[in-house]
Design an enzyme around this catalytic site. Structure first.
Site, PDB file in Angstrom:
ATOM      1  N   GLY A  84     -11.327 -37.646   0.109  1.00 27.91           N
ATOM      2  CA  GLY A  84      -9.957 -37.452   0.524  1.00 27.91           C
ATOM      3  C   GLY A  84      -9.259 -36.448  -0.377  1.00 27.91           C
ATOM      4  N   LEU A 151      -7.477 -38.223  -8.488  1.00 28.96           N
ATOM      5  CA  LEU A 151      -8.362 -39.143  -7.778  1.00 28.96           C
ATOM      6  C   LEU A 151      -8.657 -38.599  -6.384  1.00 28.96           C
ATOM      7  CD1 LEU A 151      -7.298 -41.066 -10.049  1.00 28.96           C
ATOM      8  CD2 LEU A 151      -7.420 -42.908  -8.363  1.00 28.96           C
ATOM      9  N   GLY A 152      -9.887 -38.763  -5.960  1.00 26.52           N
ATOM     10  CA  GLY A 152     -10.276 -38.414  -4.598  1.00 26.52           C
ATOM     11  C   GLY A 152     -11.462 -39.280  -4.211  1.00 26.52           C
ATOM     12  N   LEU A 164     -12.888 -39.845  -9.844  1.00 27.98           N
ATOM     13  CA  LEU A 164     -11.779 -39.340 -10.644  1.00 27.98           C
ATOM     14  C   LEU A 164     -12.203 -38.128 -11.450  1.00 27.98           C
ATOM     15  CD1 LEU A 164     -11.903 -40.192 -14.006  1.00 27.98           C
ATOM     16  CD2 LEU A 164     -12.091 -42.421 -12.883  1.00 27.98           C
ATOM     17  N   CYS A 181      -4.004 -30.334  -5.972  1.00 29.56           N
ATOM     18  CA  CYS A 181      -3.849 -31.486  -5.068  1.00 29.56           C
ATOM     19  C   CYS A 181      -2.866 -31.201  -3.939  1.00 29.56           C
ATOM     20  CB  CYS A 181      -3.430 -32.728  -5.854  1.00 29.56           C
ATOM     21  SG  CYS A 181      -4.577 -33.146  -7.186  1.00 29.56           S
TER      22      CYS A 181
END
Length: 243
Positions: A84, A151-152, A164, A181
């Site tokens: 994501g 974070l993804g 992370l 981001c």
């Protein structure tokens, strides 16, 4: 400072020990493909793991990522990935950690899991008296408005993938080539500039301790990963067991 790809699995394990033949074979330094293999091979009996790597310079673009946020990549490659989020930068001096855990086994929801990762980073920074916080609607960890960790994640069949990126002691210039981001003008910082240590291994050790605490697991020494004879270096690893 380490350069290139450094793969170190820190295993979140139950008391049983995986058989040697179940361990992955490590060849030339391509850790993402190795982690993908580990993710695809997981089932209900697979040990939970935390993989910590250090990437060479690369921009990664999440599934919802827009190229308009990649401003001037220059010589740094842009790689689409299946996590994501938008675009971020990885490079030497940054901890990239992949928690490959079964959320059903840990009885965590996705949002709870994200909060636990964020809290582990916040508590890691607190170890060096660095005050950090979350931001509503913008996953990650921030210090005085500047992002120190991104974070993804992706969840597949109840299991997590990706993770992370924690800035420790790196060249932050490439972040000026993107909207980090997806946020124009977002400031980025790192542990060393905040008065913390510059050594990745020192920050890694504290981060693993805090992640284990958040996940309700316990660290222990584990055998180093095997190699396939292609020259990859085996490094230390830690096994994390249910207390």
């Amino acid at each position: 400072m380490r350069t290139g790809f450094c793969v170190r699995p820190w295993l979140f394990a139950e008391s049983r020990v995986p058989s040697p033949e179940s361990r992955l074979s490590y060849g030339p330094p391509l850790p993402r493909s190795v982690v993908v293999q580990a993710d695809l091979a997981r089932d209900a009996d697979t040990l939970d793991e935390l993989w910590i790597v250090e990437h060479p310079p690369v921009f990664t673009l999440g599934q919802a990522g827009k190229m308009e946020h990649v401003l001037m990549p220059g010589e740094i490659p842009v790689v689409p990935v299946d996590r994501g989020g938008q675009v971020t930068y990885h490079g030497p001096g940054q901890i990239v950690a992949y928690p490959l855990v079964d959320l059903r086994r840990l009885k965590f929801g996705i949002r709870d899991f994200v909060c636990r990762i964020e809290q582990a980073i916040i508590d890691t920074l607190a170890h060096w008296n660095i005050g950090a916080e979350r931001k509503a609607g913008a996953p990650g960890v921030y210090v005085a408005g500047a992002k120190v960790a991104a974070l993804g994640l992706r969840v597949r069949r109840g299991c997590t993938f990706h993770g992370l990126a924690f800035n420790v002691n790196m060249d932050l210039e490439p972040f000026h080539r993107i909207n980090p981001c997806g946020y124009e003008g977002l400031q980025v910082t790192q542990v060393m500039d905040l008065g913390g240590p510059s050594r990745l291994d020192e920050v890694e050790a504290e981060l693993v301790t805090q992640l284990a605490r958040q996940f309700g697991l316990e660290a222990r020494t584990a055998p180093p990963p095997m190699t396939n004879g292609a020259g990859a270096t085996a490094e230390s690893s830690v096994n994390l067991a249910v207390p």
